[in-house]
Design an enzyme around this catalytic site. Sequence first.
Site, mmCIF file in Angstrom:
data_model
loop_
_atom_site.group_PDB
_atom_site.id
_atom_site.type_symbol
_atom_site.label_atom_id
_atom_site.label_comp_id
_atom_site.label_asym_id
_atom_site.label_seq_id
_atom_site.Cartn_x
_atom_site.Cartn_y
_atom_site.Cartn_z
ATOM 1 N N SER A 62 0.837 -1.205 0.000
ATOM 2 C CA SER A 62 0.000 0.000 0.000
ATOM 3 C C SER A 62 0.866 1.247 0.000
ATOM 4 O O SER A 62 1.760 1.390 0.844
ATOM 5 C CB SER A 62 -0.901 0.020 1.235
ATOM 6 O OG SER A 62 -1.480 1.308 1.350
ATOM 7 N N GLY A 119 -8.558 6.510 8.508
ATOM 8 C CA GLY A 119 -9.296 6.528 9.773
ATOM 9 C C GLY A 119 -10.387 7.578 9.823
ATOM 10 O O GLY A 119 -10.821 7.990 10.892
ATOM 11 N N LEU A 122 -14.808 7.158 6.463
ATOM 12 C CA LEU A 122 -15.426 7.162 5.133
ATOM 13 C C LEU A 122 -15.272 5.784 4.483
ATOM 14 O O LEU A 122 -15.282 5.636 3.266
ATOM 15 C CB LEU A 122 -14.818 8.258 4.253
ATOM 16 C CG LEU A 122 -14.962 9.690 4.785
ATOM 17 C CD1 LEU A 122 -14.277 10.688 3.864
ATOM 18 C CD2 LEU A 122 -16.421 10.070 4.966
ATOM 19 N N SER A 123 -15.082 4.786 5.322
ATOM 20 C CA SER A 123 -15.091 3.385 4.892
ATOM 21 C C SER A 123 -13.948 2.979 3.977
ATOM 22 O O SER A 123 -14.159 2.334 2.951
ATOM 23 C CB SER A 123 -16.414 3.042 4.193
ATOM 24 O OG SER A 123 -17.396 2.873 5.141
ATOM 25 N N ASP A 169 -22.045 -0.001 4.417
ATOM 26 C CA ASP A 169 -20.832 0.517 3.774
ATOM 27 C C ASP A 169 -20.538 -0.217 2.466
ATOM 28 O O ASP A 169 -20.305 0.394 1.423
ATOM 29 C CB ASP A 169 -19.618 0.367 4.703
ATOM 30 C CG ASP A 169 -19.831 1.074 6.022
ATOM 31 O OD1 ASP A 169 -20.765 1.890 6.107
ATOM 32 O OD2 ASP A 169 -19.063 0.804 6.961
ATOM 33 N N TYR A 219 -18.635 -0.555 19.103
ATOM 34 C CA TYR A 219 -19.608 -0.816 18.029
ATOM 35 C C TYR A 219 -20.332 -2.132 18.308
ATOM 36 O O TYR A 219 -21.559 -2.204 18.294
ATOM 37 C CB TYR A 219 -18.880 -0.866 16.682
ATOM 38 C CG TYR A 219 -19.785 -1.074 15.499
ATOM 39 C CD1 TYR A 219 -20.301 0.008 14.811
ATOM 40 C CD2 TYR A 219 -20.137 -2.357 15.080
ATOM 41 C CE1 TYR A 219 -21.143 -0.174 13.724
ATOM 42 C CE2 TYR A 219 -20.982 -2.550 14.003
ATOM 43 C CZ TYR A 219 -21.474 -1.457 13.324
ATOM 44 O OH TYR A 219 -22.313 -1.653 12.252
HETATM 45 C C1 GLA Z 1 -20.153 1.441 10.373
HETATM 46 C C2 GLA Z 1 -20.655 0.089 9.908
HETATM 47 C C3 GLA Z 1 -21.986 0.223 9.184
HETATM 48 C C4 GLA Z 1 -22.986 1.025 9.999
HETATM 49 C C5 GLA Z 1 -22.363 2.318 10.516
HETATM 50 C C6 GLA Z 1 -23.264 3.055 11.467
HETATM 51 O O1 GLA Z 1 -19.828 2.254 9.292
HETATM 52 O O2 GLA Z 1 -19.718 -0.535 9.090
HETATM 53 O O3 GLA Z 1 -22.500 -1.055 8.879
HETATM 54 O O4 GLA Z 1 -23.512 0.263 11.057
HETATM 55 O O5 GLA Z 1 -21.138 2.083 11.167
HETATM 56 O O6 GLA Z 1 -24.402 3.501 10.826
#
Ligand code: GLA
Length: 383
Positions: A62, A119, A122-123, A169, A219
């Site tokens: 990366s 971090g 934004l996935s 996501d 979470y």
């Molecule tokens: C993270 C998880 C999602 C969702 C959000 C909260 O991004 O990966 O699946 O639960 O948190 O909405």
Amino acid sequence: MSKFKELFGDEGDIRVYFAPGRVNMIGEHTDYNGGHVFPCALTIGTYGVVRKRADEKLRFYSMNFEQLGIIESSLSDLKPDPAADWTNYPKGMIWAFGEKGMKIMEGMDLLLFGNIPNGSGLSSSASVEVLTGYILKDLYGCDVTNQDIALIGQFSENKFNGVNCGIMDQFAIAMGKKGHAIFLDTATLEYSYAPIELKDAKIVISCSNKKRGLGDSKYNERRAECEKALEELQQFVGIDSLGDLNEEEFEKYKNAIRDEDRVKRARHAVYENQRTIHAVEALKNNDVEKFGKLMNESHVSLRDDYEVTGIELDTLAEEAWKVEGVIGSRMTGAGFGGCSVSIVKDDAVERFIAQVGKAYEEKIGYAADFYVVEIGDGPVRLA
Ligand code: GLA
């Protein structure tokens, strides 16, 4: 491409792919509660340069973590390993395809470059998962749809990487459409695209730069609290998920939940789902002001009932609300750090960044970063 060739040589069929990051406009922590979400894919994301290998070797590099060098693994050793760092995401996908009956027999050399801030919430991890899934579809010929890739991505995140995330996501990224957000019912996976036509406003992401630590365990804790609340409610009312209740029904049955914190968690899940439905209606009626108001209410609920914001995200949202020309602002993603999303009038963007940036740094002690973003398409082969 040149870095790939320098590291891995320039022979063979070398391809380039892209998968976006995502931002969720509204509908937070509803996706594992059978509710609705309203995310969109971004034009920033993860680029992958890749070549199939004849043997079982996996070599990953990366450009965002150059200090880690090339991380090697093998198709015969697909186990999560903390030392494997970010490569647990592509490895997890290759493993997950195997679990779903699509065993990958040839290794790969894969170089990644991402322009999603690290971090940021934004996935970036789901982006890497979907990117890998798309490579397995396009380069390895696996017979999957983009929706399958999203589901396999969630499966690998849950089972390989140990985060019990919902589907939002991976779905937002795999199914992204330029200029549109995705209104997804996570109970049925029915979805529709809604155009985001802001005309004289922009989507601004404010990145808290807070290092996330306990995020993943918190979470999973919230998810467990919601599951417990659902079980308690189910003794009195026939529902499959918290998303099956509207506000009135929740108020009627909430005494079934025997713990005050769990009442708050469930209240958020129920009300946030309804807010999301109302927000999409508002947008359809071109009522962006109402959409923004619901975004603000979403943040308050995530702060007070779901308790996943923290001082950094609260400062970003609360300072944003004070700025003239801000239509709505809320934390986005899992919370506990990460970033906020705001809809800001064009002529207020500069003021917004200056004012929120200054207040944030004064209160938190370090700077936030700001990005004006565009809504983009799902994964694609570029070369
Ligand atoms: C993270 C998880 C999602 C969702 C959000 C909260 O991004 O990966 O699946 O639960 O948190 O909405």
